[in-house]
Design an enzyme around this catalytic site. Sequence first.
Site, PDB file in Angstrom:
ATOM      1  N   SER A   1       0.810  -1.216   0.000  1.00 17.49           N
ATOM      2  CA  SER A   1       0.000   0.000   0.000  1.00 17.49           C
ATOM      3  C   SER A   1       0.840   1.261   0.000  1.00 17.49           C
ATOM      4  O   SER A   1       0.470   2.262  -0.630  1.00 17.49           O
ATOM      5  CB  SER A   1      -0.935   0.000   1.219  1.00 17.49           C
TER       6      SER A   1
ATOM      7  N   HIS B   1       0.552   4.492   4.263  1.00 18.99           N
ATOM      8  CA  HIS B   1      -0.071   5.239   3.174  1.00 18.99           C
ATOM      9  C   HIS B   1       0.460   6.671   3.130  1.00 18.99           C
ATOM     10  O   HIS B   1       0.789   7.193   2.056  1.00 18.99           O
ATOM     11  CB  HIS B   1      -1.594   5.262   3.356  1.00 18.99           C
TER      12      HIS B   1
END
Length: 296
Positions: free
Chosen positions: A199, A245
Amino acid sequence: MTSSEFTSNRDNFCYRHPDRQSFVLCQRCMRTVCPECQTQAPVGVICPECMTAERKNRTPAQKRAQRRWGGSGGTITAVRSGKPIVTYVLLAVTTFISLLQLIPGVGDQITLALRFAAPYLYPQLNGGIFEPWRLLTAMFVHGGFVHLALNMLALWMLGQTLEPMLGRARYLALYLISGLGGSVAVALIAPTTATVGASGAIFGLMAALLIIGRHLGANVTGILVVLGINFAFSFFVARISWEAHLGGALVGALIAFILTRTRRREQRTWQIVLLATVAVLLLVVVALVPPLILLS
């Protein structure tokens, strides 16, 4: 719907090649287009007529961006030839390793061997264990099939645009350094948390697409909305590392900024130096700061 009903509906055939069935619509005019008529856009594809109209309606700023970058200005499209080989390799390797994780017994060992957590970096804190490769190997293991599928779908979609645009070496550097940035952010913000997944690197690709699109003069509102929704989603679902993230997005944006400012051939050395500097600075930060947090 029966097969005869499907084939009798002309909307299910390419408007430029009536003999070719297709399931893809142009994102501008919503007409069906076959693979030969498709031009990749940030989301979906554009047909030749809409692409021509898009180019005619470019602003002077977009035309200047096209000359600087070599792209098509109004939309983010591939400016280099060739298939996105690096994307395919990353997809294959990541999927293979993550599917091995699904094997009972073996999968748990793979996860434990490749996941990232800050204490693995500091021998003085964990009995002499020093495994710095986990900063990157965590990108190739996932927390389940859904986690894998969503990340690989995003990688495939983003790679179709970014890799041909940047070239394989730059694209790979963007992916790996963004993933590194995600791991460093986890070590800084949540040093006791163990994480897996690509991610951080995926968010780096999304942020890079946003920066490059803005540089080209393209409409980046859609990319910004998708990035914002995905980041906000991180806070509402348990076991999702928003720290990775955030780190991946910030580093991906920084790398994209460097690439857009060092595009000319005579700037190639500076580009390599700056990218290497970003990677080294991330390693220095993760080597010095988290131990202070863990020991405090």
